[in-house]
Design a protein around this motif. Sequence first.
Motif, PDB file in Angstrom:
ATOM      1  N   PHE A   1       0.836  -1.200   0.000  1.00 54.09           N
ATOM      2  CA  PHE A   1       0.000   0.000   0.000  1.00 54.09           C
ATOM      3  C   PHE A   1       0.868   1.245   0.000  1.00 54.09           C
ATOM      4  O   PHE A   1       1.881   1.314   0.704  1.00 54.09           O
ATOM      5  N   ASN A   2       0.453   2.243  -0.756  1.00 53.99           N
ATOM      6  CA  ASN A   2       1.058   3.571  -0.680  1.00 53.99           C
ATOM      7  C   ASN A   2       0.667   4.162   0.670  1.00 53.99           C
ATOM      8  O   ASN A   2      -0.517   4.159   1.033  1.00 53.99           O
ATOM      9  N   ARG A   3       1.635   4.673   1.424  1.00 57.18           N
ATOM     10  CA  ARG A   3       1.357   5.176   2.770  1.00 57.18           C
ATOM     11  C   ARG A   3       0.345   6.322   2.750  1.00 57.18           C
ATOM     12  O   ARG A   3      -0.566   6.366   3.581  1.00 57.18           O
ATOM     13  N   ASP A   4       0.491   7.275   1.827  1.00 53.99           N
ATOM     14  CA  ASP A   4      -0.434   8.410   1.784  1.00 53.99           C
ATOM     15  C   ASP A   4      -1.864   7.930   1.542  1.00 53.99           C
ATOM     16  O   ASP A   4      -2.803   8.379   2.195  1.00 53.99           O
ATOM     17  N   PHE A   5      -2.033   7.003   0.611  1.00 48.35           N
ATOM     18  CA  PHE A   5      -3.372   6.462   0.341  1.00 48.35           C
ATOM     19  C   PHE A   5      -3.921   5.769   1.582  1.00 48.35           C
ATOM     20  O   PHE A   5      -5.080   5.957   1.957  1.00 48.35           O
ATOM     21  N   TYR A   6      -3.091   4.975   2.214  1.00 53.81           N
ATOM     22  CA  TYR A   6      -3.506   4.237   3.405  1.00 53.81           C
ATOM     23  C   TYR A   6      -4.003   5.189   4.499  1.00 53.81           C
ATOM     24  O   TYR A   6      -5.058   4.965   5.103  1.00 53.81           O
ATOM     25  N   LEU A   7      -3.252   6.270   4.747  1.00 48.96           N
ATOM     26  CA  LEU A   7      -3.640   7.227   5.780  1.00 48.96           C
ATOM     27  C   LEU A   7      -4.953   7.920   5.423  1.00 48.96           C
ATOM     28  O   LEU A   7      -5.823   8.091   6.279  1.00 48.96           O
ATOM     29  N   LEU A   8      -5.101   8.316   4.164  1.00 45.68           N
ATOM     30  CA  LEU A   8      -6.342   8.953   3.714  1.00 45.68           C
ATOM     31  C   LEU A   8      -7.541   8.027   3.875  1.00 45.68           C
ATOM     32  O   LEU A   8      -8.583   8.420   4.406  1.00 45.68           O
ATOM     33  N   GLU A   9      -7.390   6.799   3.419  1.00 46.71           N
ATOM     34  CA  GLU A   9      -8.515   5.864   3.486  1.00 46.71           C
ATOM     35  C   GLU A   9      -8.878   5.531   4.933  1.00 46.71           C
ATOM     36  O   GLU A   9     -10.051   5.454   5.294  1.00 46.71           O
ATOM     37  N   ARG A  10      -7.877   5.377   5.766  1.00 45.42           N
ATOM     38  CA  ARG A  10      -8.136   5.087   7.182  1.00 45.42           C
ATOM     39  C   ARG A  10      -8.906   6.241   7.833  1.00 45.42           C
ATOM     40  O   ARG A  10      -9.848   6.015   8.592  1.00 45.42           O
ATOM     41  N   ALA A  11      -8.533   7.477   7.508  1.00 47.41           N
ATOM     42  CA  ALA A  11      -9.247   8.638   8.052  1.00 47.41           C
ATOM     43  C   ALA A  11     -10.674   8.689   7.514  1.00 47.41           C
ATOM     44  O   ALA A  11     -11.626   8.948   8.265  1.00 47.41           O
ATOM     45  N   TYR A  12     -10.844   8.444   6.235  1.00 48.27           N
ATOM     46  CA  TYR A  12     -12.178   8.430   5.618  1.00 48.27           C
ATOM     47  C   TYR A  12     -13.085   7.426   6.326  1.00 48.27           C
ATOM     48  O   TYR A  12     -14.240   7.708   6.639  1.00 48.27           O
ATOM     49  N   ARG A  13     -12.559   6.257   6.594  1.00 49.36           N
ATOM     50  CA  ARG A  13     -13.369   5.202   7.218  1.00 49.36           C
ATOM     51  C   ARG A  13     -13.625   5.450   8.701  1.00 49.36           C
ATOM     52  O   ARG A  13     -14.581   4.924   9.258  1.00 49.36           O
ATOM     53  N   GLY A  14     -12.776   6.266   9.339  1.00 50.89           N
ATOM     54  CA  GLY A  14     -12.889   6.440  10.782  1.00 50.89           C
ATOM     55  C   GLY A  14     -13.421   7.770  11.264  1.00 50.89           C
ATOM     56  O   GLY A  14     -13.503   7.993  12.467  1.00 50.89           O
ATOM     57  N   MET A  15     -13.776   8.672  10.337  1.00 48.15           N
ATOM     58  CA  MET A  15     -14.178  10.014  10.751  1.00 48.15           C
ATOM     59  C   MET A  15     -15.476  10.454  10.089  1.00 48.15           C
ATOM     60  O   MET A  15     -15.793  10.041   8.984  1.00 48.15           O
ATOM     61  N   LYS A  16     -16.160  11.357  10.773  1.00 49.97           N
ATOM     62  CA  LYS A  16     -17.275  12.075  10.172  1.00 49.97           C
ATOM     63  C   LYS A  16     -16.675  13.080   9.190  1.00 49.97           C
ATOM     64  O   LYS A  16     -15.511  13.468   9.298  1.00 49.97           O
ATOM     65  N   ALA A  17     -17.483  13.556   8.266  1.00 43.48           N
ATOM     66  CA  ALA A  17     -17.000  14.472   7.234  1.00 43.48           C
ATOM     67  C   ALA A  17     -16.366  15.733   7.830  1.00 43.48           C
ATOM     68  O   ALA A  17     -15.323  16.189   7.352  1.00 43.48           O
ATOM     69  N   GLU A  18     -16.947  16.284   8.876  1.00 47.85           N
ATOM     70  CA  GLU A  18     -16.396  17.519   9.460  1.00 47.85           C
ATOM     71  C   GLU A  18     -14.981  17.294  10.004  1.00 47.85           C
ATOM     72  O   GLU A  18     -14.122  18.162   9.891  1.00 47.85           O
ATOM     73  N   ASN A  19     -14.726  16.116  10.574  1.00 53.29           N
ATOM     74  CA  ASN A  19     -13.389  15.797  11.068  1.00 53.29           C
ATOM     75  C   ASN A  19     -12.448  15.472   9.915  1.00 53.29           C
ATOM     76  O   ASN A  19     -11.266  15.824   9.955  1.00 53.29           O
ATOM     77  N   PHE A  20     -12.973  14.831   8.890  1.00 54.43           N
ATOM     78  CA  PHE A  20     -12.179  14.487   7.717  1.00 54.43           C
ATOM     79  C   PHE A  20     -11.668  15.756   7.033  1.00 54.43           C
ATOM     80  O   PHE A  20     -10.545  15.795   6.550  1.00 54.43           O
ATOM     81  N   GLU A  21     -12.476  16.805   7.033  1.00 53.23           N
ATOM     82  CA  GLU A  21     -12.048  18.068   6.439  1.00 53.23           C
ATOM     83  C   GLU A  21     -10.821  18.619   7.168  1.00 53.23           C
ATOM     84  O   GLU A  21      -9.867  19.078   6.541  1.00 53.23           O
ATOM     85  N   THR A  22     -10.822  18.551   8.485  1.00 53.04           N
ATOM     86  CA  THR A  22      -9.660  18.983   9.273  1.00 53.04           C
ATOM     87  C   THR A  22      -8.472  18.091   8.971  1.00 53.04           C
ATOM     88  O   THR A  22      -7.336  18.564   8.804  1.00 53.04           O
TER      89      THR A  22
ATOM     90  N   GLN B   1      -6.412   3.168  -7.871  1.00 52.30           N
ATOM     91  CA  GLN B   1      -7.479   4.148  -7.668  1.00 52.30           C
ATOM     92  C   GLN B   1      -7.058   5.190  -6.652  1.00 52.30           C
ATOM     93  O   GLN B   1      -6.446   4.864  -5.635  1.00 52.30           O
ATOM     94  N   THR B   2      -7.432   6.447  -6.899  1.00 52.83           N
ATOM     95  CA  THR B   2      -7.285   7.467  -5.862  1.00 52.83           C
ATOM     96  C   THR B   2      -8.431   7.292  -4.869  1.00 52.83           C
ATOM     97  O   THR B   2      -9.434   6.633  -5.188  1.00 52.83           O
ATOM     98  N   LEU B   3      -8.304   7.898  -3.704  1.00 54.10           N
ATOM     99  CA  LEU B   3      -9.406   7.815  -2.746  1.00 54.10           C
ATOM    100  C   LEU B   3     -10.642   8.508  -3.313  1.00 54.10           C
ATOM    101  O   LEU B   3     -11.758   8.011  -3.147  1.00 54.10           O
ATOM    102  N   LEU B   4     -10.452   9.624  -4.003  1.00 57.36           N
ATOM    103  CA  LEU B   4     -11.592  10.317  -4.604  1.00 57.36           C
ATOM    104  C   LEU B   4     -12.341   9.394  -5.566  1.00 57.36           C
ATOM    105  O   LEU B   4     -13.566   9.315  -5.528  1.00 57.36           O
ATOM    106  N   ALA B   5     -11.633   8.678  -6.400  1.00 58.12           N
ATOM    107  CA  ALA B   5     -12.277   7.749  -7.330  1.00 58.12           C
ATOM    108  C   ALA B   5     -12.993   6.638  -6.577  1.00 58.12           C
ATOM    109  O   ALA B   5     -14.126   6.272  -6.912  1.00 58.12           O
ATOM    110  N   ARG B   6     -12.363   6.128  -5.546  1.00 64.73           N
ATOM    111  CA  ARG B   6     -12.958   5.024  -4.785  1.00 64.73           C
ATOM    112  C   ARG B   6     -14.234   5.458  -4.082  1.00 64.73           C
ATOM    113  O   ARG B   6     -15.251   4.778  -4.142  1.00 64.73           O
ATOM    114  N   ILE B   7     -14.207   6.603  -3.403  1.00 64.63           N
ATOM    115  CA  ILE B   7     -15.387   6.978  -2.628  1.00 64.63           C
ATOM    116  C   ILE B   7     -16.488   7.565  -3.510  1.00 64.63           C
ATOM    117  O   ILE B   7     -17.630   7.640  -3.077  1.00 64.63           O
TER     118      ILE B   7
END
Length: 98
Positions: free
Chosen positions: A32-53, A73-79
């Motif tokens: 896994f690409n580390r940046d992608f992994y961190l983004l996806e983990r945050a997406y799965r673990g946060m509400k949108a308002e926290n994800f924005e921060t 796939q980028t996270l944007l494409a995936r979600i």
Amino acid sequence: MSLKKDKQKILGEVFDDERIAGFLVGEAPEGFNRDFYLLERAYRGMKAENFETFVRMFKEQGLDLDSQSPEGQTLLARISEHAQGDDYAEILRAAGAK
């Protein structure tokens, strides 16, 4: 979903800046690409308002919003395929993800 008797569902969990920044720490699994992994983990673990921060902090560290999954796939494409992903996708687009 059933919870074990020793587990309780947590409602109203607090995500302060320190907690959000904790999602920027960690190593990705093999392949896994580390940046992608961190983004996806945050997406799965946060509400949108926290994800924005999180995305703001992510960019401040110079990390790549367009990093890709092992499938390319980028996270944007995936979600964009997720029924509940609209708010998150808009946050990524506003931050410059393609």
